[in-house]
Design a protein around this motif. Structure first.
Motif: not given
Length: 113
Positions: A89-96, A101-111
């Motif tokens: 459960i922990h591993a699958v939740t962490g992967f998704w 988080i990757l989307f959040f970070l990449v979209s943060g670079l647009s700022w």
């Protein structure tokens, strides 16, 4: 800031952006209120987002299960019992969540500048 009627294309309202919540949010996210575009706050945002992406990718690399199929990464093993169940459960939740988080970070670079 301009409000336009989507059906006719007529300008319904226009106003200066100074003093709006949108300007305040842009200042917080774009410069951490430490100066204008290209300043120290902008640099901090860019470095933090970039290092966050590196941290996420290296973390996934270190965690990635070896010798098992994609199923263990994408879907939890509900039939497992005890510690193996919670680990799955922990591993699958962490992967998704890493994708979010990757989307959040990449979209943060647009700022950043």
């Amino acid at each position: 800031m301009i409000a336009i009627d989507p059906y006719t294309g007529a300008i319904l309202r226009d106003r200066a952006q100074d003093g709006t919540w949108n300007e305040f949010a842009t200042d917080i996210h774009g410069s951490l209120l430490l100066g204008g575009s290209g300043g120290f706050g902008d640099l901090l945002i860019e470095v933090a987002a970039s290092l966050g992406i590196v941290l996420l990718i290296t973390g996934l690399y270190l965690w990635w299960p070896r010798g098992t199929g994609w199923r263990d990464v994408l879907v939890p093993r509900l039939s497992a019992g005890g510690r193996a169940f919670w680990k799955s459960i922990h591993a699958v939740t962490g992967f998704w969540m890493s994708l979010v988080i990757l989307f959040f970070l990449v979209s943060g670079l647009s700022w950043a500048g």
